[in-house]
Write a protein that holds these residues in place. Structure first.
Motif, PDB file in Angstrom:
ATOM      1  N   VAL A   1     -10.151   8.427  -6.623  1.00 37.49           N
ATOM      2  CA  VAL A   1     -10.698   7.630  -7.726  1.00 37.49           C
ATOM      3  C   VAL A   1      -9.745   7.693  -8.928  1.00 37.49           C
ATOM      4  O   VAL A   1      -9.525   6.709  -9.632  1.00 37.49           O
ATOM      5  N   HIS A   2      -9.172   8.855  -9.129  1.00 33.66           N
ATOM      6  CA  HIS A   2      -8.164   9.003 -10.179  1.00 33.66           C
ATOM      7  C   HIS A   2      -6.978   8.083  -9.879  1.00 33.66           C
ATOM      8  O   HIS A   2      -6.422   7.432 -10.755  1.00 33.66           O
ATOM      9  N   GLN A   3      -6.621   8.023  -8.610  1.00 33.34           N
ATOM     10  CA  GLN A   3      -5.510   7.175  -8.210  1.00 33.34           C
ATOM     11  C   GLN A   3      -5.860   5.696  -8.420  1.00 33.34           C
ATOM     12  O   GLN A   3      -4.993   4.888  -8.750  1.00 33.34           O
TER      13      GLN A   3
ATOM     14  N   VAL B   1     -18.593   5.018  -6.727  1.00 32.85           N
ATOM     15  CA  VAL B   1     -18.347   5.543  -5.372  1.00 32.85           C
ATOM     16  C   VAL B   1     -19.440   6.556  -5.027  1.00 32.85           C
ATOM     17  O   VAL B   1     -20.015   7.185  -5.911  1.00 32.85           O
ATOM     18  N   THR B   2     -19.687   6.702  -3.741  1.00 32.74           N
ATOM     19  CA  THR B   2     -20.697   7.682  -3.319  1.00 32.74           C
ATOM     20  C   THR B   2     -20.008   8.942  -2.821  1.00 32.74           C
ATOM     21  O   THR B   2     -18.835   8.901  -2.434  1.00 32.74           O
TER      22      THR B   2
ATOM     23  N   ARG C   1      -9.571  -0.837  -3.953  1.00 37.95           N
ATOM     24  CA  ARG C   1     -10.048  -2.229  -3.843  1.00 37.95           C
ATOM     25  C   ARG C   1     -11.561  -2.290  -3.992  1.00 37.95           C
ATOM     26  O   ARG C   1     -12.103  -3.177  -4.657  1.00 37.95           O
ATOM     27  N   ALA C   2     -12.237  -1.315  -3.393  1.00 39.48           N
ATOM     28  CA  ALA C   2     -13.706  -1.292  -3.488  1.00 39.48           C
ATOM     29  C   ALA C   2     -14.133  -1.059  -4.938  1.00 39.48           C
ATOM     30  O   ALA C   2     -15.075  -1.680  -5.436  1.00 39.48           O
ATOM     31  N   ILE C   3     -13.429  -0.186  -5.632  1.00 36.58           N
ATOM     32  CA  ILE C   3     -13.774   0.098  -7.039  1.00 36.58           C
ATOM     33  C   ILE C   3     -13.578  -1.153  -7.897  1.00 36.58           C
ATOM     34  O   ILE C   3     -14.431  -1.496  -8.723  1.00 36.58           O
TER      35      ILE C   3
ATOM     36  N   ALA D   1      -8.286  -7.093 -10.529  1.00 39.50           N
ATOM     37  CA  ALA D   1      -7.938  -7.749  -9.270  1.00 39.50           C
ATOM     38  C   ALA D   1      -7.734  -6.671  -8.208  1.00 39.50           C
ATOM     39  O   ALA D   1      -7.418  -5.525  -8.539  1.00 39.50           O
ATOM     40  N   GLU D   2      -7.931  -7.044  -6.952  1.00 39.92           N
ATOM     41  CA  GLU D   2      -7.737  -6.055  -5.879  1.00 39.92           C
ATOM     42  C   GLU D   2      -6.257  -5.952  -5.528  1.00 39.92           C
ATOM     43  O   GLU D   2      -5.642  -6.937  -5.150  1.00 39.92           O
TER      44      GLU D   2
END
Ligand code: TRP
Length: 395
Positions: free
Chosen positions: A198-200, A166-167, A226-228, A244-245
């Motif tokens: 991000v932790h989530q 992530v940015t 989903r992006a991660i 999977a997303e």
């Protein structure tokens, strides 16, 4: 790679006829983009509901893959007692999904307590209170994994590779993080608040959860997750679907307000907690804001406080707020309040009795958490081993 690690989704092949209620809460300040995302998430939630039902009645021979696909994770921050809003919008639904055979994980997000405050407060007592309400509501520790962040190191370690995906611009744009920062009394933005989405994502992805029951405010975090998942697969797994997303499952319950007609908030004293006594509940409802019009009608725009009380009673009684209004009719605020108090107290009597019983056995509560944490650790260690393997870090 196991069959659970597939990113294909069957949901697009199912069309749904159910549409969810739109919250009647005062117009929020979100932009058109957010509304479009919300509308799309509502549609997808209806499709997910259909999938869950299909799963519940489905061919048991098909259960291995389905069960993996239909794992769900959700959670709470242990910042205080759960109230009737949590119960109506979230807790009841978790139990419903568990009982339909969805494999359920519930994270007690203790590290999230310190995203927006300087101390953990009564975290131990709050964690215990959450476990009490989960069990009293019908979550079954034999089928549902109840665990705390802080006891699952491998989950927390996933945050490191995920952070690389992530940015900082993306993190700073997250509308929910911005709102939470604005509400945190002029605190500077901590690294944890900035990165907690991000932790989530680690909470959701460590157990390959496909379903995430959340409120509207959590949708940006789900998009981030989903992006991660997507980026992890592309960058570190040569396109293989390690993750999977997941999909949001939005609550059908409209946003509920406190007894003063404003947002529910512990500090405003406008909430009815699950653990409150029948008398405390009656007193809280007696003090609720209404208006002086004798005839009770369901008019969310014109009479939001009355509409909110009708909605709460309706949800507990499994009736529409209009039907509750007709029954009260020209009984005025006093009759309305009696109906609301009885609806809450009668519906919660069993929950409160079970809660009080369970509270007499703290050793049992501890054992539930120990077992949940052990199970979460097993799952997290397996996922972390896969992550390290695909990243070439198995030494
Ligand atoms: N942030 C969520 C809340 O405040 C709690 C939570 C933590 C959660 N981790 C999660 C919800 C993962 C869904 C998925 O309600």
């Amino acid at each position: 790679m196991t069959s659970s690690m597939t990113s294909s989704t069957t949901s697009s092949t199912i069309t749904s006829t159910t549409h969810r209620a739109t919250p009647f809460a005062p117009a929020d300040t979100r932009d058109a983009d957010e509304s479009a995302t919300y509308a799309a998430a509502l549609e997808r939630s209806a499709v997910l509901d259909a999938l869950i039902d299909q799963h519940a009645t489905g061919d048991p021979d098909d259960s291995t893959e389905d069960a993996a696909r239909l794992r769900m994770l959700t959670g709470d921050r242990p910042t205080g007692p759960l109230h009737i809003g949590h119960y109506l919008a979230s807790l009841r639904n978790r139990v419903r999904l568990q009982d339909k055979g969805v494999e359920t994980f519930v994270v007690i997000a203790d590290y999230q307590v310190i995203t927006d405050r300087d101390s953990v407060g009564e975290v131990g007592a709050n964690v215990q209170g959450l476990v009490l309400d989960y069990l009293a509501a019908g979550l079954d520790p034999a089928r549902t994994t109840i665990f705390t962040h802080s006891a699952v190191p491998a989950l927390n370690q996933l945050m490191l590779p995920f952070l690389s995906l992530v940015t900082d611009a993306e993190l700073r744009r997250n509308p929910t993080v911005k709102d939470e920062l604005a509400l945190s009394d002029g605190r500077p933005l901590s690294g944890l608040l900035l990165t907690y989405p991000v932790h989530q994502a680690a909470d959701i992805l460590f157990c390959h959860s496909r379903i995430v029951p959340v409120g509207r405010d959590q949708l940006p975090h789900l998009e981030q997750t989903r992006a991660i998942a997507r980026r992890f697969n592309q960058r570190y797994a040569a396109g293989h679907s390690v993750f999977a997303e997941p999909e949001a499952l939005l609550s059908e319950v409209p946003l509920l307000l406190g007894t003063d007609g404003t947002k529910m908030s512990k500090s405003k004293g406008n909430v009815i907690n699950l653990r409150d006594t029948a008398d405390e509940t009656a007193a809280r409802v007696r003090a609720a804001r209404t208006d002086s019009e004798r005839r009770i009608t369901f008019d969310p725009k014109g009479r939001p406080a009355v509409a909110n009380l009708l909605t709460i009673a309706g949800l507990f009684l499994d009736e529409s707020p209009e039907v509750v209004a007709e029954r009260v009719d020209d009984g005025g605020a006093q009759a309305l309040k009696r109906v609301v108090t009885d609806a809450v107290n009668d519906s919660l009597a069993g929950h409160r009795a079970r809660r009080a019983d369970l509270a007499r056995d703290p050793a049992y509560l501890t054992s539930v958490l120990h077992e949940g944490n052990a199970r979460a650790n097993e799952v997290a260690e397996r996922t972390l081993a896969t992550v390290r393997a695909v990243m070439g870090m198995s030494y």
